[in-house]
Scaffold this motif. Structure first.
Motif, PDB file in Angstrom:
ATOM      1  N   HIS A 173       6.775  -1.250   2.311  1.00 42.41           N
ATOM      2  CA  HIS A 173       6.066  -2.522   2.530  1.00 42.41           C
ATOM      3  C   HIS A 173       6.017  -3.310   1.220  1.00 42.41           C
ATOM      4  CE1 HIS A 173       5.158  -1.174   6.511  1.00 42.41           C
ATOM      5  NE2 HIS A 173       4.408  -0.152   6.082  1.00 42.41           N
ATOM      6  N   LEU A 174       7.034  -4.130   1.007  1.00 44.59           N
ATOM      7  CA  LEU A 174       7.194  -4.858  -0.241  1.00 44.59           C
ATOM      8  C   LEU A 174       6.046  -5.810  -0.518  1.00 44.59           C
ATOM      9  CD1 LEU A 174       8.849  -5.818  -2.694  1.00 44.59           C
ATOM     10  CD2 LEU A 174      10.054  -7.389  -1.145  1.00 44.59           C
ATOM     11  N   GLN A 175       5.683  -6.639   0.452  1.00 45.79           N
ATOM     12  CA  GLN A 175       4.642  -7.648   0.233  1.00 45.79           C
ATOM     13  C   GLN A 175       3.300  -7.018  -0.086  1.00 45.79           C
ATOM     14  OE1 GLN A 175       5.321 -10.880  -0.072  1.00 45.79           O
ATOM     15  NE2 GLN A 175       7.474 -10.287   0.268  1.00 45.79           N
ATOM     16  N   VAL A 176       3.027  -5.901   0.568  1.00 42.83           N
ATOM     17  CA  VAL A 176       1.774  -5.195   0.289  1.00 42.83           C
ATOM     18  C   VAL A 176       1.793  -4.652  -1.133  1.00 42.83           C
ATOM     19  CG1 VAL A 176       0.355  -3.192   0.869  1.00 42.83           C
ATOM     20  CG2 VAL A 176       1.321  -4.600   2.691  1.00 42.83           C
ATOM     21  N   THR A 181      -8.435   6.392   1.314  1.00 45.93           N
ATOM     22  CA  THR A 181      -9.399   5.311   1.523  1.00 45.93           C
ATOM     23  C   THR A 181      -8.835   4.336   2.546  1.00 45.93           C
ATOM     24  OG1 THR A 181      -8.439   3.913  -0.198  1.00 45.93           O
ATOM     25  CG2 THR A 181     -10.134   5.507  -0.884  1.00 45.93           C
ATOM     26  N   PRO A 182      -9.660   3.385   3.022  1.00 47.49           N
ATOM     27  CA  PRO A 182      -9.110   2.349   3.913  1.00 47.49           C
ATOM     28  C   PRO A 182      -7.922   1.616   3.278  1.00 47.49           C
ATOM     29  CG  PRO A 182     -11.497   2.315   4.003  1.00 47.49           C
ATOM     30  CD  PRO A 182     -11.127   3.278   2.916  1.00 47.49           C
ATOM     31  N   LEU A 183      -7.941   1.442   1.944  1.00 46.96           N
ATOM     32  CA  LEU A 183      -6.832   0.743   1.283  1.00 46.96           C
ATOM     33  C   LEU A 183      -5.552   1.566   1.342  1.00 46.96           C
ATOM     34  CD1 LEU A 183      -6.078  -1.820  -0.236  1.00 46.96           C
ATOM     35  CD2 LEU A 183      -6.713  -0.677  -2.378  1.00 46.96           C
ATOM     36  N   HIS A 184      -5.664   2.891   1.240  1.00 42.94           N
ATOM     37  CA  HIS A 184      -4.489   3.747   1.420  1.00 42.94           C
ATOM     38  C   HIS A 184      -3.866   3.505   2.796  1.00 42.94           C
ATOM     39  CE1 HIS A 184      -5.997   6.293  -1.972  1.00 42.94           C
ATOM     40  NE2 HIS A 184      -4.718   6.645  -2.088  1.00 42.94           N
ATOM     41  N   TRP A 185      -4.726   3.522   3.826  1.00 42.84           N
ATOM     42  CA  TRP A 185      -4.219   3.384   5.197  1.00 42.84           C
ATOM     43  C   TRP A 185      -3.623   1.999   5.435  1.00 42.84           C
ATOM     44  CZ3 TRP A 185      -2.824   6.805   8.496  1.00 42.84           C
ATOM     45  CH2 TRP A 185      -3.417   8.066   8.499  1.00 42.84           C
ATOM     46  N   ALA A 186      -4.322   0.969   5.018  1.00 40.80           N
ATOM     47  CA  ALA A 186      -3.806  -0.394   5.229  1.00 40.80           C
ATOM     48  C   ALA A 186      -2.491  -0.588   4.490  1.00 40.80           C
ATOM     49  CB  ALA A 186      -4.838  -1.416   4.771  1.00 40.80           C
ATOM     50  N   SER A 187      -2.384  -0.008   3.279  1.00 37.83           N
ATOM     51  CA  SER A 187      -1.149  -0.134   2.497  1.00 37.83           C
ATOM     52  C   SER A 187      -0.012   0.626   3.163  1.00 37.83           C
ATOM     53  CB  SER A 187      -1.378   0.384   1.079  1.00 37.83           C
ATOM     54  OG  SER A 187      -2.400  -0.343   0.427  1.00 37.83           O
ATOM     55  N   PHE A 188      -0.297   1.826   3.628  1.00 39.88           N
ATOM     56  CA  PHE A 188       0.727   2.640   4.270  1.00 39.88           C
ATOM     57  C   PHE A 188       1.229   1.995   5.564  1.00 39.88           C
ATOM     58  CE2 PHE A 188       1.925   6.177   7.136  1.00 39.88           C
ATOM     59  CZ  PHE A 188       2.983   6.697   6.398  1.00 39.88           C
TER      60      PHE A 188
END
Length: 472
Positions: free
Chosen positions: A424-427, A381-388
């Motif tokens: 990505h700790l903050q994410v 999903t878009p959230l997967h990509w933004a998180s990665f």
């Protein structure tokens, strides 16, 4: 005595041909032994039919021949009327035995009832031209069945077979049945080897199709393309009938002259139920035609929303390109089918924007109704990509718009896994603060010891505060 003459036959047949002379003969016999008979012949429509001897005298026990003509030979359609045209025979005894034309005219124009019953001879127009006219103009002539039966009675077998095609196309099963009963060849093939079956399918008449098959009609699917024809009309009932009788001769993935399968045809017309049925019996929803168009391209080009949705579920050609390098989205875009954009591309735009942290584009897509949890070909999903990618602004926007925080991809990974894998700790902490489960999360593979310590500390603190609030 109730009549003076006998008519033979009581019906005259005129073989009608376009723009040609048309005539037929008949005979009248005087039944009187000793007296001549005066005869007057008239037609229902004298402007259409004429008789060579409208006034005449027949000696005792003698016969006379007459000819009826089509008055105007320069016509290209038969002058049919209902009821049928007739020749009326009026007679009178002629004691003198002789009379000129004027005498006969005065005799039959004399007022008062006529003594002897008049004979009536029916005029029948026959032949293939008449039959074809009746087929194509049935609605303009009432009760044409008897006309048609008479017309084909004078046809040769080759004419009967040639008439079957227009009769089938008209959808009139009684005409088709009459032609076959009269000797028409139901298994006739044209110069290309095409049978009558495709024409019956196009007419949408299952009863005609059954009649043809029962009468010996067989297919040649390399030219008939019967499954394509049925798909075009959205007729699963016809498909099932064809499969019942011709299963060994049919291939659901056979292609027509454009290399298109029946699923391509159904997709072009937006017939979802047909697509689903063909797929259920082995049809390939990923097939490409001579232009490398998939069924998805075909549905998208016509703007068929339901067909596009279904094909996206059962096929994996969303990103396939045709011979011109165009995806289904680009085909839909060219045709202005905006309601397909979300299905075919806007979701991709949101995914791309999430990857590059293009918050403005993300908000525009989401404002236009793009599904926030739409997945790509790998289930991301878009959230997967933004998180990665560590796009924390994008993560915030997605979460604010209802992104599912624990949705999993095809491999079972959540957005938190993706953030952890990329370090990505903050994410990761943001996701956890929005309820992301970290039970299966073991470590950040790419995080520094300092980041790891901070991560575990924040995770423990988050759950302590969560528990504290529950107790309170």
């Amino acid at each position: 005595m109730d009549r003076l003459v006998k008519a033979e036959p009581n019906e005259v047949e005129l073989h009608f041909q376009k723009n040609q002379k048309c005539s037929s003969s008949f005979k009248l016999t005087n039944l009187m032994h000793t007296m001549s008979v005066a005869v007057s012949l008239t037609t229902t429509n004298p402007t259409i039919f004429s008789i060579n001897k409208p006034l005449s005298v027949i000696p005792p026990l003698s016969s006379a021949s007459y000819i009826i003509h089509l008055s105007n030979p320069n016509i290209n359609q038969p002058p049919l009327s209902n009821p049928a045209d007739v020749i009326t025979v009026r007679t009178s005894m002629l004691p003198t035995g002789k009379a000129n034309t004027d005498d006969l005219r005065r005799l039959f124009n004399k007022p008062g009832p006529h003594v002897f019953r008049d004979a009536v001879i029916t005029v029948a127009l026959v032949g293939p031209v008449v039959a074809e006219f009746l087929i194509s103009n049935r609605s303009s002539i009432n009760e044409t069945r008897s006309f048609f039966t008479k017309a084909i009675s004078a046809c040769e077998k080759s004419h009967l077979s040639n008439l079957l095609k227009p009769a089938i196309e008209s959808g009139e099963s009684d005409y088709v049945a009459a032609l076959i009963a009269a000797g028409g060849n139901a298994n006739f093939k044209d110069s290309n080897g095409k049978s009558f079956i495709p024409f019956a399918i196009r007419a949408g008449k299952l009863d005609i199709l059954k009649l043809l098959v029962a009468s010996g009609c067989r297919i040649n699917d390399s030219v008939d393309f019967v499954l394509h024809e049925a798909a075009n009309l959205n007729r699963i009932d016809i498909v099932k009938f064809l499969l019942e009788f011709f299963r060994d001769e049919l291939d659901v993935n056979s292609v027509n002259t454009e290399m298109r399968t029946a699923i391509h045809v159904a997709a072009m017309e937006g017939h979802v139920s047909v697509i689903e049925f063909y797929v259920s019996i082995g049809g390939n929803p990923n097939a490409v035609d001579s232009q490398r168009l998939t069924p998805l391209h075909c549905a998208a080009s016509r703007g068929h929303l339901k067909a596009v949705e279904f094909l996206l579920e059962i096929s994996d050609v969303k990103y396939a390109r045709d011979i011109n390098g165009k995806t289904a989205f680009e085909v839909a875009e060219e045709s202005g089918h905006t309601r397909l954009f979300d299905l075919l591309r806007y979701g991709d735009t949101l995914l791309r924007a999430a990857r590059v942290d293009d918050v403005h584009t993300m908000k525009r897509c989401l404002g236009e109704g793009v599904e926030v949890n739409r997945k790509d070909q790998n289930g991301w999903t878009p959230l997967h990509w933004a998180s990665f990618k560590g796009r924390i602004k994008s993560v915030k926007v997605l979460l604010e718009h209802g992104a599912e925080v624990d949705t999993v991809d095809d491999a079972g990974y959540t957005p938190l896994h993706c953030a952890a894998e990329a370090g990505h700790l903050q994410v990761a902490l943001l996701l956890i603060s929005h309820g992301a489960s970290h039970k299966s999360l073991k470590t950040f593979q790419h995080a520094s010891p300092l980041q790891l310590g901070s991560f575990h500390k924040h995770v423990s603190l988050h759950h302590y505060k969560k528990s504290e609030s529950i107790i309170a």
